[in-house]
Design a protein around this motif. Structure first.
Motif, PDB file in Angstrom:
ATOM      1  N   GLY A 154       0.762  -1.255   0.283  1.00  0.00           N
ATOM      2  CA  GLY A 154       0.027  -0.027   0.022  1.00  0.00           C
ATOM      3  C   GLY A 154       0.677   1.813   0.095  1.00  0.00           C
ATOM      4  O   GLY A 154       0.549   2.518  -0.003  1.00  0.00           O
ATOM      5  N   GLN A 155       1.930   1.719  -0.142  1.00  0.00           N
ATOM      6  CA  GLN A 155       3.035   2.415   0.141  1.00  0.00           C
ATOM      7  C   GLN A 155       3.328   2.231  -1.917  1.00  0.00           C
ATOM      8  O   GLN A 155       4.053   1.499  -2.219  1.00  0.00           O
ATOM      9  CB  GLN A 155       3.960   1.911   1.114  1.00  0.00           C
ATOM     10  CG  GLN A 155       3.705   1.981   2.885  1.00  0.00           C
ATOM     11  CD  GLN A 155       4.490   1.594   3.824  1.00  0.00           C
ATOM     12  OE1 GLN A 155       5.677   2.810   4.082  1.00  0.00           O
ATOM     13  NE2 GLN A 155       4.477   0.648   3.945  1.00  0.00           N
ATOM     14  N   ALA A 156       3.526   4.324  -1.965  1.00  0.00           N
ATOM     15  CA  ALA A 156       4.129   4.007  -2.448  1.00  0.00           C
ATOM     16  C   ALA A 156       5.981   3.864  -3.104  1.00  0.00           C
ATOM     17  O   ALA A 156       6.180   4.566  -2.060  1.00  0.00           O
ATOM     18  CB  ALA A 156       3.612   5.379  -3.145  1.00  0.00           C
ATOM     19  N   ILE A 157       6.145   3.902  -4.545  1.00  0.00           N
ATOM     20  CA  ILE A 157       7.746   3.559  -4.057  1.00  0.00           C
ATOM     21  C   ILE A 157       8.108   4.290  -5.772  1.00  0.00           C
ATOM     22  O   ILE A 157       7.786   4.510  -6.471  1.00  0.00           O
ATOM     23  CB  ILE A 157       7.915   2.163  -5.023  1.00  0.00           C
ATOM     24  CG1 ILE A 157       7.544   0.886  -4.308  1.00  0.00           C
ATOM     25  CG2 ILE A 157       9.423   1.594  -5.375  1.00  0.00           C
ATOM     26  CD1 ILE A 157       8.145  -0.193  -4.336  1.00  0.00           C
ATOM     27  N   LYS A 158       8.933   5.252  -5.534  1.00  0.00           N
ATOM     28  CA  LYS A 158       9.389   5.983  -6.430  1.00  0.00           C
ATOM     29  C   LYS A 158      11.076   5.953  -6.334  1.00  0.00           C
ATOM     30  O   LYS A 158      10.088   5.916  -7.794  1.00  0.00           O
ATOM     31  CB  LYS A 158       9.982   7.634  -5.354  1.00  0.00           C
ATOM     32  CG  LYS A 158       8.603   8.032  -4.413  1.00  0.00           C
ATOM     33  CD  LYS A 158       7.352   8.998  -6.082  1.00  0.00           C
ATOM     34  CE  LYS A 158       6.487   9.826  -5.782  1.00  0.00           C
ATOM     35  NZ  LYS A 158       5.304  10.464  -6.091  1.00  0.00           N
ATOM     36  N   GLU A 159      11.675   4.840  -5.599  1.00  0.00           N
ATOM     37  CA  GLU A 159      12.717   4.351  -6.385  1.00  0.00           C
ATOM     38  C   GLU A 159      13.253   3.080  -5.411  1.00  0.00           C
ATOM     39  O   GLU A 159      12.403   3.081  -4.946  1.00  0.00           O
ATOM     40  CB  GLU A 159      13.705   5.549  -6.620  1.00  0.00           C
ATOM     41  CG  GLU A 159      14.089   6.214  -5.018  1.00  0.00           C
ATOM     42  CD  GLU A 159      15.082   7.881  -5.155  1.00  0.00           C
ATOM     43  OE1 GLU A 159      15.380   8.236  -5.948  1.00  0.00           O
ATOM     44  OE2 GLU A 159      14.807   8.491  -4.616  1.00  0.00           O
ATOM     45  N   THR A 160      14.767   2.892  -6.154  1.00  0.00           N
ATOM     46  CA  THR A 160      14.897   1.570  -5.483  1.00  0.00           C
ATOM     47  C   THR A 160      14.898   1.816  -3.838  1.00  0.00           C
ATOM     48  O   THR A 160      14.123   0.620  -3.234  1.00  0.00           O
ATOM     49  CB  THR A 160      16.362   0.968  -5.736  1.00  0.00           C
ATOM     50  OG1 THR A 160      17.342   2.280  -6.144  1.00  0.00           O
ATOM     51  CG2 THR A 160      15.986   0.968  -7.700  1.00  0.00           C
ATOM     52  N   LYS A 161      15.829   2.960  -3.542  1.00  0.00           N
ATOM     53  CA  LYS A 161      15.757   2.948  -1.851  1.00  0.00           C
ATOM     54  C   LYS A 161      14.515   2.771  -1.369  1.00  0.00           C
ATOM     55  O   LYS A 161      14.147   2.198  -0.166  1.00  0.00           O
ATOM     56  CB  LYS A 161      16.644   4.368  -1.594  1.00  0.00           C
ATOM     57  CG  LYS A 161      15.885   5.416  -1.731  1.00  0.00           C
ATOM     58  CD  LYS A 161      16.847   6.206  -1.875  1.00  0.00           C
ATOM     59  CE  LYS A 161      15.649   7.646  -1.567  1.00  0.00           C
ATOM     60  NZ  LYS A 161      16.764   8.824  -0.788  1.00  0.00           N
TER      61      LYS A 161
END
Length: 472
Positions: free
Chosen positions: A423-430
């Protein structure tokens, strides 16, 4: 009759039409259908549809290759391959004394001329009142009065195992009858999301498309439409359009020549066992919302990605395929309740049915130990600006490689774009790594991905490092 073919797990839809004389099961052959056939055969018709071939003119180069002597006697298109007129055959049945006839859309599609042959051998040219490709239903009209008609039944009362009979013209053998049983109800087929098909084992062959399927009381409960086959011929799996769906379409075609159906504006998928656990469901059921399309009734009603739609207008949803069938038949403009499960809690949303364009509770799992993100066994990278613009997203990571492990078991593939985890957005690999390290151990959580531009939610279950060591 349309054919649903299976080759190496692929579904292909082709054209076939059906019914020859044979009883598929002893239970069906034990039923005496003779009175039923005698009473209803007069209302069954044979349909012939023809379309003239479009003959294209030869190109300048092709004209130059034709000797002048032949042009003089035979014209400029001498030697050019000639397309033949297309002709199709099928069946149908009379639903009103004044000449309305139901059949399949694929029997009469693009036809220039449709001729109906009645049981008394009369041949009458028919007008195509309207067709609906999505349900494969067509309504025809002939100029005649006091015609014999069929009796319309109620498919909802039909039970699996009950005997059924079809009448049609397989391979041109008029008024052939075949019997079988109801094998299943509410079947969803590829590319046919608006029809809850009746599955039977009635013998269906080319020529019976659009013919009636009767119950033991002599009532029409379906229109024979498709078969499932690897060979192109009958293999014991036939599908009929429920007559109530067909009659709703016919009424709209009669009233305005076209069909409008309900629209919500979501992409949904089935809930499997792991997703049921991830979303706090007691059992795998409902329609999981993978995407909410902007500026649609779904967005206006407040639906969100990750919601599980469990009921529509008070009717429970077991499989995601049931939702478009229900919404498609809903009255446009009607305000209808949706029951959804969000964050493990049921909610009721109200949406107004629009016309189809163009036509988790965290207490359920173990949290001992730390999540072992190495067990995912995937390599990922950030999306570049060009990819973000092309996919119309502002973040996410691309799966570069997948080897045996948790991700592979969940169905992750190279090329998948991971947009959300739990449910949490992922912007980049970290972001992905940080979220993965805080996941609950031994408990399935949802992961939103894009695969070939289409949203898909997968269930990921990370094991604890301590558990992994014990296993080894």
């Amino acid at each position: 009759m349309q054919t649903v073919q299976s080759t190496a797990r692929r579904w292909l839809v082709g054209v076939v039409c059906a019914v020859g004389v044979q009883a598929a099961w002893a239970s069906a052959s034990a039923v005496d259908f003779s009175d039923l056939v005698e009473q209803n055969a007069k209302a069954v018709v044979n349909i012939s549809a023809s379309a003239k071939a479009v003959r294209s003119k030869p190109s300048l180069q092709q004209q130059q290759q034709i000797p002048d002597i032949f042009k003089k006697f035979f014209g400029d298109d001498f030697g050019m391959p000639q397309q033949r007129d297309r002709q199709s055959f099928g069946s149908g049945f009379i639903i009103s004394k004044d000449g309305y006839v139901l059949t399949n859309n694929h029997v009469v599609v693009d036809a220039d001329k449709v001729v109906i042959r009645l049981n008394d051998r009369r041949e009458l040219e028919a007008d195509v009142v309207g067709t609906d490709e999505r349900t494969d239903v067509a309504l025809l009209k002939i100029k005649a009065d006091d015609l014999p008609t069929v009796k319309i039944g109620n498919p909802d009362k039909l039970k699996v195992g009950q005997p059924v009979l079809a009448i049609g013209s397989p391979f041109g053998f008029d008024y052939s009858a075949t019997a079988g049983i109801v094998s299943a109800k509410s079947r969803a087929l590829p590319n046919e999301s608006y029809v809850p098909f009746i599955q039977t084992d009635v013998a269906i062959n080319p020529g019976n498309s659009g013919g009636p399927l009767f119950n033991a009381d002599g009532e029409v409960i379906g229109i024979n439409s498709q078969i499932y086959s690897r060979s192109g011929g009958y293999m014991g799996l036939a599908f009929a359009i429920p007559i109530d769906v067909a009659m709703e379409v016919a009424d709209q075609l009669k009233a305005g020549g076209k069909v409008s159906r309900g629209y919500l504006g979501v992409v949904v998928q089935d809930v499997d066992r792991d997703l049921a656990e991830a979303y706090g469901l007691a059992k795998p059921a409902g329609a999981l919302v993978a995407k909410v399309i902007p500026e649609t009734p779904a967005e206006k009603a407040g639906l969100k990605e990750g919601d599980v739609i469990t009921a529509f207008d008070g009717h429970d949803i077991g499989l995601s395929s049931e939702l478009p069938q229900m919404i498609g038949r809903a009255k446009v403009g009607k305000k209808t309740p949706l029951t959804v499960l969000r964050d493990g809690k049921p909610q009721t949303l109200t949406f107004e049915v629009a016309s189809l364009p163009n036509d988790a509770d965290d207490d359920g799992g173990s949290t001992s130990g730390e999540p072992d993100i190495d067990s995912l066994h995937i390599s990922i990278r950030n999306l570049n600006d060009q990819e973000k613009a092309q996919l119309k997203v502002d973040g996410g990571v691309v799966v570069m490689q997948v080897v045996d492990g948790v991700a592979a078991d969940a169905g992750v593939r190279p090329g998948d774009i991971i947009l959300k985890l739990n449910g949490q957005a992922i912007k980049e690999t970290k972001d992905f790594v940080a979220i993965a390290r805080k996941l609950p151990v031994n408990k399935a959580v949802p992961m939103l991905t894009l695969r070939q531009g289409q949203p898909k939610i997968l269930a990921i279950r990370l094991e604890g490092k301590e558990t992994e060591k014990k296993k080894r």
